[in-house]
Design a protein around this motif. Sequence first.
Motif, mmCIF file in Angstrom:
data_model
loop_
_atom_site.group_PDB
_atom_site.id
_atom_site.type_symbol
_atom_site.label_atom_id
_atom_site.label_comp_id
_atom_site.label_asym_id
_atom_site.label_seq_id
_atom_site.Cartn_x
_atom_site.Cartn_y
_atom_site.Cartn_z
ATOM 1 N N ALA A 8 -93.153 9.562 31.675
ATOM 2 C CA ALA A 8 -93.197 8.573 32.013
ATOM 3 C C ALA A 8 -93.726 8.985 33.692
ATOM 4 O O ALA A 8 -94.250 7.873 34.143
ATOM 5 N N MET A 33 -89.519 11.977 30.034
ATOM 6 C CA MET A 33 -89.427 11.969 31.485
ATOM 7 C C MET A 33 -90.852 12.677 31.468
ATOM 8 O O MET A 33 -91.198 11.589 32.096
ATOM 9 N N LEU A 73 -84.722 4.906 32.073
ATOM 10 C CA LEU A 73 -86.409 5.136 31.953
ATOM 11 C C LEU A 73 -86.823 4.097 31.701
ATOM 12 O O LEU A 73 -88.772 3.501 32.641
ATOM 13 N N ALA A 114 -95.681 8.460 26.538
ATOM 14 C CA ALA A 114 -93.772 8.205 26.803
ATOM 15 C C ALA A 114 -93.269 7.139 25.012
ATOM 16 O O ALA A 114 -92.169 7.749 24.882
ATOM 17 N N LEU A 121 -84.710 8.415 37.969
ATOM 18 C CA LEU A 121 -84.677 8.963 36.827
ATOM 19 C C LEU A 121 -84.703 10.630 36.670
ATOM 20 O O LEU A 121 -83.949 10.702 35.485
ATOM 21 N N HIS A 175 -80.933 7.088 29.249
ATOM 22 C CA HIS A 175 -82.820 6.102 28.862
ATOM 23 C C HIS A 175 -82.651 5.038 29.353
ATOM 24 O O HIS A 175 -83.846 4.134 29.319
ATOM 25 N N MET A 224 -90.702 -0.435 28.468
ATOM 26 C CA MET A 224 -91.204 1.104 28.978
ATOM 27 C C MET A 224 -92.320 1.051 29.458
ATOM 28 O O MET A 224 -92.366 1.120 30.100
#
Lengths: 226, 226
Positions: B193, B190, B144, B201, B115, B141, B100
């Motif tokens: 992110a 989200m 991401l 996040a 996304l 997921h 991430m």
Amino acid sequence: MNIQTHIDTAQEPSATQRAYLSIRRMILVGELPPGQKLKIENLRKILDMGGSPIREALTLLVSDLLVERLDQRGFRTAEISPHNFSEILKLRCQLEEMAMRESLAVADQAWEDRLVISHHRMIREPRANVERFEELHKAFHMNLISACNSPVLLKFCNQLYDLNIRYRYLAGKALNYSKRDIGKEHQDIMNAAVDRDADEACALLLDHYKRTGAFLERHFTLEAAE
Amino acid sequence: MNIQTHIDTAQEPSATQRAYLSIRRMILVGELPPGQKLKIENLRKILDMGGSPIREALTLLVSDLLVERLDQRGFRTAEISPHNFSEILKLRCQLEEMAMRESLAVADQAWEDRLVISHHRMIREPRANVERFEELHKAFHMNLISACNSPVLLKFCNQLYDLNIRYRYLAGKALNYSKRDIGKEHQDIMNAAVDRDADEACALLLDHYKRTGAFLERHFTLEAAE
DNA sequence: ATACCTGATAATATCGATATTATGGCTGTT
DNA sequence: AACAGCCATAATATCGATATTATCAGGTAT
């Protein structure tokens, strides 16, 4: 087929097993160069067996990331690239640090014995026999983290180790250890590990990896630029 | 066979591919329970094809850790255990956090679009169609972290995701989301992110995983104790 | 009664052959 | 001369059959 770095159930291996080990070895040491097409027919002749075990071995190697499968166009050895090397080095550092810390946290006497023995065997092996030495070198490094109670993590580290060693073989003679005392580096790592000093052991281990890594990184970047 | 969560080259799949996807699905959703012996002959009848593609598919599943191979005694689905579940959960948290952070650090507009779209599709899908929803949930997921420039790391996350979802299916109806607003959790992740707020996040993501994890951990530990 | 050996059975691992599919050179056309 | 389409060739993916190997029940010896 999986981890089993230290143990080796000495049974007569199946054809698949033999094919897997043979082809894997050929890829790691560079006998089969990166991007090489792997024709079933060729391998059949070399290994003297039917096509099915070969296919199965290649399939296993696909998930080791040593072989790539193309739609319906067969198999070839995985390509190499500077970026791929950096990626592997970085991941290896991160995962092995995790594994090392967990390993040291729960390490018992049996682990310590394993470690000392594998270290002893490694330093006793003449460096001339490169493949044998590398095998023992890998055993030593895997033993460092072997107490870590996480088979999946160990599997990942094992895979990454192999991917990395392939680059080392490919760089071959170019590798220059002149300014380093590899023996001392190993000794220091082991001492820290035996002392259960996770911070120190990790610092030394990562340094150990990154030194070789930095050199190889330069090597492959220059080569790719040609 | 590998990552390809978002793309799907709509070609006529090979027999191996079909076998792989079918068997994988059956294991993930629990149609083939843990520890189940996988007889080639049975699967041949069910999938209506020769033995070779089946063997090859099973071999692929071995490295996904969904199937185990026994010496010369064939294949069986991987066993489950509370410890194995904890291990996967823990690894998942660590690897996905790494992914991430790397993903957000280099994320571009295309990533953001992917996304948002996958999130939209997920929330539009009726929860009744469990398998379809889970597919979209996974896509969200994976998206991401999809900008993270490390195919190997993505492959690991993908594998771990599947191992985890299997436990979720096995727990089945026992799963109790009553105290949670899953939709909001996704939305918050989200948002963070998209804001490129890695700390936030990750914190939200890990919390998201650990909540379900804690519940499942209890579930499987109790079950194993019976 | 228990443990061990033995043979029948069932399943796997492997092979050889076939059908399917990509590749690369050649021809004909623009 | 360059490009597209086609055919021969070569390689793959898959199948059906066979040899090898494990499993398990039944019988014998201790």
